[in-house]
Design an enzyme around this catalytic site. Structure first.
Site, PDB file in Angstrom:
ATOM      1  N   HIS A   9       0.839  -1.199   0.000  1.00 18.39           N
ATOM      2  CA  HIS A   9       0.000   0.000   0.000  1.00 18.39           C
ATOM      3  C   HIS A   9       0.874   1.250   0.000  1.00 18.39           C
ATOM      4  O   HIS A   9       1.778   1.379   0.825  1.00 18.39           O
ATOM      5  CB  HIS A   9      -0.861  -0.041   1.276  1.00 18.39           C
ATOM      6  CG  HIS A   9      -1.726   1.149   1.480  1.00 18.39           C
ATOM      7  ND1 HIS A   9      -1.635   1.962   2.583  1.00 18.39           N
ATOM      8  CD2 HIS A   9      -2.732   1.648   0.727  1.00 18.39           C
ATOM      9  CE1 HIS A   9      -2.552   2.916   2.504  1.00 18.39           C
ATOM     10  NE2 HIS A   9      -3.231   2.750   1.384  1.00 18.39           N
ATOM     11  N   GLU A  36       0.419  -0.750  -4.702  1.00 18.20           N
ATOM     12  CA  GLU A  36      -0.628   0.250  -4.915  1.00 18.20           C
ATOM     13  C   GLU A  36      -0.010   1.612  -4.718  1.00 18.20           C
ATOM     14  O   GLU A  36       0.861   1.790  -3.854  1.00 18.20           O
ATOM     15  CB  GLU A  36      -1.751   0.040  -3.891  1.00 18.20           C
ATOM     16  CG  GLU A  36      -2.952   0.958  -4.054  1.00 18.20           C
ATOM     17  CD  GLU A  36      -2.961   2.203  -3.183  1.00 18.20           C
ATOM     18  OE1 GLU A  36      -3.922   2.960  -3.243  1.00 18.20           O
ATOM     19  OE2 GLU A  36      -1.959   2.428  -2.434  1.00 18.20           O
ATOM     20  N   ASP A  38      -0.951   6.185  -5.383  1.00 24.84           N
ATOM     21  CA  ASP A  38      -1.975   7.197  -5.649  1.00 24.84           C
ATOM     22  C   ASP A  38      -1.477   8.172  -6.714  1.00 24.84           C
ATOM     23  O   ASP A  38      -0.370   8.690  -6.601  1.00 24.84           O
ATOM     24  CB  ASP A  38      -2.263   7.973  -4.360  1.00 24.84           C
ATOM     25  CG  ASP A  38      -2.625   7.056  -3.207  1.00 24.84           C
ATOM     26  OD1 ASP A  38      -3.648   6.368  -3.317  1.00 24.84           O
ATOM     27  OD2 ASP A  38      -1.861   7.016  -2.214  1.00 24.84           O
ATOM     28  N   HIS A  51      -0.487  11.121  -2.129  1.00 22.16           N
ATOM     29  CA  HIS A  51      -1.787  10.791  -1.533  1.00 22.16           C
ATOM     30  C   HIS A  51      -2.604  12.030  -1.208  1.00 22.16           C
ATOM     31  O   HIS A  51      -3.780  12.111  -1.527  1.00 22.16           O
ATOM     32  CB  HIS A  51      -1.579   9.951  -0.268  1.00 22.16           C
ATOM     33  CG  HIS A  51      -2.848   9.595   0.419  1.00 22.16           C
ATOM     34  ND1 HIS A  51      -3.462  10.439   1.331  1.00 22.16           N
ATOM     35  CD2 HIS A  51      -3.650   8.502   0.328  1.00 22.16           C
ATOM     36  CE1 HIS A  51      -4.580   9.866   1.769  1.00 22.16           C
ATOM     37  NE2 HIS A  51      -4.714   8.697   1.184  1.00 22.16           N
ATOM     38  N   GLU A 111      -4.212   3.974  -8.132  1.00 25.64           N
ATOM     39  CA  GLU A 111      -5.420   4.621  -7.604  1.00 25.64           C
ATOM     40  C   GLU A 111      -5.516   6.029  -8.169  1.00 25.64           C
ATOM     41  O   GLU A 111      -4.616   6.856  -7.977  1.00 25.64           O
ATOM     42  CB  GLU A 111      -5.415   4.664  -6.069  1.00 25.64           C
ATOM     43  CG  GLU A 111      -6.734   5.260  -5.578  1.00 25.64           C
ATOM     44  CD  GLU A 111      -6.803   5.557  -4.095  1.00 25.64           C
ATOM     45  OE1 GLU A 111      -6.069   4.941  -3.303  1.00 25.64           O
ATOM     46  OE2 GLU A 111      -7.620   6.435  -3.754  1.00 25.64           O
TER      47      GLU A 111
HETATM   48  O1  G3P Z   1      -6.336   1.662  -2.722  1.00 25.32           O
HETATM   49  C1  G3P Z   1      -6.484   1.347  -1.386  1.00 25.32           C
HETATM   50  C2  G3P Z   1      -6.177   2.516  -0.482  1.00 25.32           C
HETATM   51  O2  G3P Z   1      -5.004   3.126  -0.938  1.00 25.32           O
HETATM   52  C3  G3P Z   1      -7.269   3.527  -0.401  1.00 25.32           C
HETATM   53  O3  G3P Z   1      -7.054   4.492   0.598  1.00 25.32           O
HETATM   54  O4  G3P Z   1      -6.499   6.738   1.344  1.00 25.32           O
HETATM   55  O5  G3P Z   1      -4.745   5.002   1.336  1.00 25.32           O
HETATM   56  O6  G3P Z   1      -5.542   5.935  -0.806  1.00 25.32           O
HETATM   57  P1  G3P Z   1      -5.903   5.577   0.614  1.00 25.32           P
HETATM   58 MG    MG Z   2      -4.438   4.708  -2.229  1.00 25.72          MG
END
Ligand code: G3P
Ligand code: MG
Length: 239
Positions: A9, A36, A38, A51, A111
């Site tokens: 993550h 993953e 952002d 993020h 994401e």
């Molecule tokens: O994609 C899963 C997760 O990353 C979603 O929450 O706020 O960490 O981007 P966040």
């Molecule tokens: Mg995310």
């Protein structure tokens, strides 16, 4: 394709600065198959990995990402806020991250993270850049609008809808977003909601799971993958 079970993550944000190339490199060294991160638009429309809509928490910069050109973002230190050992770690462009994922053989969950009011444009631009990448990937977003636009820009790319608690109308919202999988918060997951999703044959993946016992409980329920800041908790053979 077979999707990874343990997904780093924000590239593995507990071990390295989040959303950085250092994170991707460490994830690969740990044996992760999937990551993953952002993707948000800079002021000049270049998608970058970050993020928050503002720079302060993770970088040496100040102000809004949407008001800052990519050339200025490239000068920032996105490592020191995590630890001085990562000083001068850059804030990467989406293209740089996708290239490194392809080189390292990492599957990427990109994401789409729009700044407020930029849902459509972020969906369009991120999908265009993702479609040009050579590695395997999936697009996700909390924004149904961003996913819809991404689907029209790059219909061949798989898409997942992000939610916190699974809403009663999850099926309609997935259809509206053109998504084939649901990514939900692990903390807010009820057994009933998970069962409803899984019995409809919809893949369910959960964030953010930083304890092995929590992941084991979710896998036993039928959840197919977890997003974790701590990919070091699993041996490579279990990724
Ligand atoms: O994609 C899963 C997760 O990353 C979603 O929450 O706020 O960490 O981007 P966040
Ligand atoms: Mg995310």
């Amino acid at each position: 394709m077979i999707y990874p079970r343990i997904i780093a993550h924000r590239c593995g944000g507990a071990l390295t600065p989040e959303n950085t190339l250092a994170g991707l490199r460490l994830a690969a060294r740990l044996g992760c198959h999937g990551v993953e991160f952002d993707a948000m638009l800079a002021a000049d429309g270049v998608p970058v990995l970050i993020h928050d809509e503002t720079l302060e928490r993770t970088t040496s910069g100040r102000g809004r990402v949407a008001n800052t050109d990519s050339a200025r973002l490239a000068e920032l230190d996105a490592g020191s806020r995590h630890h001085a050992a990562f000083a001068v770690e850059p804030l990467p462009t989406l293209d740089a991250a996708l290239q490194l994922c392809a080189a390292l053989g990492l599957w990427a969950n990109v994401e789409i993270k729009p700044s407020a009011g930029q849902e459509a444009e972020t969906g369009r631009v991120v999908a265009r850049h993702a479609a040009a990448a050579t590695g395997k990937l999936l697009l996700s977003s909390f924004s149904a609008e961003a996913l819809r636009i991404a689907a029209s820009e790059a219909p061949q790319l798989p898409r997942a809808l992000l939610v916190e608690a699974i809403p009663a109308d999850w099926s309609e919202r997935m259809a509206e977003a053109g998504a084939l999988a649901l990514h939900s918060s692990a903390r807010k997951l009820s057994a009933e909601a998970a069962q409803a999703v899984l019995s409809a044959g919809v893949p369910l993946r959960c964030y953010t799971v930083n304890r092995r016992e929590d992941a084991a409980r979710l896998f036993a329920m039928g959840v197919s993958a977890v997003f974790t800041d701590r990919p070091d908790l699993w041996p490579a053979s279990e990724m």
